[in-house]
Motif scaffolding. Structure first.
Motif, PDB file in Angstrom:
ATOM      1  N   LYS A 355       0.763  -1.119   0.069  1.00 18.81           N
ATOM      2  CA  LYS A 355      -0.027   0.166   0.147  1.00 18.81           C
ATOM      3  C   LYS A 355       0.871   1.266  -0.011  1.00 18.81           C
ATOM      4  N   GLY A 356       1.956   1.187   0.706  1.00 13.34           N
ATOM      5  CA  GLY A 356       2.980   2.367   0.583  1.00 13.34           C
ATOM      6  C   GLY A 356       3.285   2.566  -1.046  1.00 13.34           C
ATOM      7  N   VAL A 357       3.569   1.535  -1.595  1.00 14.34           N
ATOM      8  CA  VAL A 357       4.024   1.800  -2.945  1.00 14.34           C
ATOM      9  C   VAL A 357       2.691   2.313  -3.781  1.00 14.34           C
ATOM     10  N   HIS A 358       1.404   2.013  -3.509  1.00 13.07           N
ATOM     11  CA  HIS A 358       0.333   2.608  -4.215  1.00 13.07           C
ATOM     12  C   HIS A 358       0.221   4.044  -3.724  1.00 13.07           C
ATOM     13  N   ASP A 359       0.616   4.705  -2.380  1.00 15.07           N
ATOM     14  CA  ASP A 359       0.690   5.869  -2.014  1.00 15.07           C
ATOM     15  C   ASP A 359       1.803   6.608  -2.911  1.00 15.07           C
ATOM     16  N   LEU A 360       2.912   6.087  -3.132  1.00 16.29           N
ATOM     17  CA  LEU A 360       3.888   6.707  -4.004  1.00 16.29           C
ATOM     18  C   LEU A 360       3.435   7.184  -5.218  1.00 16.29           C
ATOM     19  N   PHE A 361       2.596   5.946  -6.030  1.00 15.37           N
ATOM     20  CA  PHE A 361       2.378   6.345  -7.312  1.00 15.37           C
ATOM     21  C   PHE A 361       1.133   7.216  -7.206  1.00 15.37           C
ATOM     22  N   LEU A 362       0.420   7.289  -6.091  1.00 16.96           N
ATOM     23  CA  LEU A 362      -0.457   8.273  -6.169  1.00 16.96           C
ATOM     24  C   LEU A 362      -0.035   9.545  -6.371  1.00 16.96           C
TER      25      LEU A 362
END
Length: 531
Positions: A355-362
């Motif tokens: 989920k932290g990776v998803h936040d990065l790509f957000l």
């Protein structure tokens, strides 16, 4: 002085401006004889194997600066440096404290505001010794003013004149198309290169079009108005892509339309060229569409870079992508972007990432950049970003069994994905387009089989001078062996290898198939043969 900023590049920009003013004789008297040095504390930590070596190197650096009497030392990411020094058993602030009050040296620390609030605000020794200043971005207008000063100096020496639109274009493209370095240095470097270019080409006046042409050749990125050839390529994108991608008309059309908006200049230039989430079952053409897009737009399938997002599920997944502050190790995403800043970035199996990776790509999808472990912004605005996912594949199967048009059921699919916690709504909303791929039927697999067999036949003709007769019988046989409703067209490559390549290899080894011969497939009790 302790400079706080939301982007360390802002502090670096201001320090670079000071450096150039001093060098060009425009600094105020108290600073006119000063010299500015950037000290990489992280590099000193990494280069030091033990506490005594680190302390010795650091004290030597500061002592030399004090002896010179006219030095400004600039440091970035001091919070990270303090933590790194602690791994060697060193209290970095304690070592530096004697130099804080020295009149013979000036020290500038730059740190992200967030890091300061979390890690340094409680450090009384820093608070007492430094003036803490919250910085704002220098802004494009400030950079253009600096470019005007530099351009006037070059005009006096070389007679090369820069128009105001040209200087504005230099500031814009230097920031957008050169991923490494900082502003305004990148803009200054580009201006100097243009002076050399103008002198070599006997150009007396640099216009905006000259800047676009020069940068386009230097970076291999199309800049400015599309050429007639590029316009035709964009307008015929669907037709060209369908030479490789079978069916999926809605998906291909959605991608083509979004890219035409981006290249025409209508889309937001502060975001990547295009961002897409490809949803669909395995083997339906999601990755093939990305490859086809790279080949059509960039004339090279290798212009597509792939990241397997299932590899980024651990707690340190974000660090693996952006780099490790404590060791200085670069991140994989950072390295890929610096290596190829213009092309297609494929994020395969995106739903499996942490989920932290998803936040990065957000942030990347929204703003077109990310900040690496050193606090440096990495530009991703020249990329087409495609995330693929099997999320909702079961629902797609169910909807197709009900003979529903998948492209018209996108809202149902998205709601299903959100309700199952696979993607958050705010992340899905950041994509330019969510593209749904439907499952492949037998007729689609036959078309794909024909494309693969034709490519194989072309390769064998070129390498072995053997002609393969691509008949309907051959195509139907390979398609029947390579079709699996659950895996779509993915088993086709194995079927071609086992049912066609192996037969040809065996015939060549037996001496019954030679250079100049024609191979004709015949089915006899499910066993292929040649003649």
């Amino acid at each position: 002085m302790l400079l706080l900023t939301n982007d360390v590049l802002v502090a670096r920009q201001r320090t670079a401006q000071l450096y150039h003013k001093i060098r060009e004789g425009h600094a105020l008297p108290p600073l006119e004889s000063r010299r500015v040095f950037y000290i990489d504390l992280e590099a000193i930590v990494i280069a030091s194997d033990e506490k005594s070596i680190f302390e010795g190197n650091l004290r030597q650096t500061f002592s030399q600066a004090v002896d010179s009497g006219n030095i400004i030392l600039y440091f970035e990411n001091i919070a990270t440096a303090i933590r790194s020094a602690q791994t060697l058993g060193v209290d970095l602030v304690d070592i530096l404290s004697p130099y804080f009050e020295s009149p013979e040296i000036q020290i500038v620390f730059a740190e992200l505001s967030e890091n300061y609030n979390k890690q340094l605000s409680h450090e009384s020794r820093l608070a007492q010794a430094f003036d803490v200043i919250q910085m704002k971005d220098v802004g494009m207008s400030g950079i253009i003013d600096l470019l005007q000063q530099r351009a006037l100096m070059r005009e006096r020496r070389t007679s090369v004149v820069f128009t105001i639109p040209a200087l504005e274009k230099i500031a814009d493209v230097a920031d957008r198309y050169f991923p490494t370095g900082v502003m305004p240095d990148k803009a200054f470097d580009l201006l100097e290169e243009l002076v050399t270019y103008a002198s070599a080409e006997n150009v007396e006046q640099i216009l905006a079009v000259h800047v676009e042409s020069f940068v386009s050749k230097k970076t291999n990125v199309p800049i400015g108005e599309p050429t007639e050839e590029e316009k035709q390529k964009l307008l015929s994108l669907e037709d060209v892509m369908h030479k490789r991608v079978v069916a999926q008309e809605s998906a291909v059309s959605a991608v083509a339309k979004a890219l035409r908006r981006a290249r025409s200049g209508i889309a937001n230039s502060k975001k990547p060229l295009g961002t897409f989430l490809f949803l669909g079952p395995t083997g339906v053409g999601k990755t093939e569409t990305a490859k086809a897009l790279a080949e059509v737009l960039f004339d090279d399938e290798e212009a597509m870079t792939r990241l397997d997002m299932s590899e980024f599920q651990a707690e340190n997944a974000v660090e693996e992508l952006i780099g490790f502050a404590d060791t200085g190790k670069s991140g994989r995403l950072e390295a890929l972007v610096r290596q190829r800043q213009y092309g297609v970035l494929l994020l395969d199996e995106f739903e499996k990432a942490d989920k932290g990776v998803h936040d990065l790509f957000l942030q990347i999808l929204d703003e077109g950049y990310f900040t690496d472990a050193t606090g440096t912004s990495v530009n991703m605005r020249n990329l087409i970003i495609i995330a693929t996912s099997n999320a909702g594949a079961d629902l797609i199967w169910e909807l197709e069994k009900q003979h529903k048009d998948i492209s018209e059921e996108k809202r149902v699919l998205v709601d299903h994905i959100i309700s199952h916690g696979l993607f958050r709504p705010e992340l899905l909303n950041r994509f330019d387009e969510i593209v749904v791929f439907h499952a492949l039927q037998m007729e689609h697999v036959q078309e794909i089989a024909k494309i693969h067999i034709m490519n194989f036949a072309k390769r064998i003709a070129e390498e072995k001078n053997i002609t393969i007769a691509v008949t309907d019988e051959l195509v139907d046989y390979v398609a029947s062996k390579g079709y699996d409703p659950q895996f779509g067209g993915r088993p086709l490559e194995r079927a071609i290898m086992e049912e066609l390549e192996q037969v040809i290899a065996d015939e060549m080894l037996k001496g019954t198939l030679h250079s100049g011969d024609t191979f004709t497939f015949k089915k006899s009790s499910e066993i292929p043969s040649s003649e």
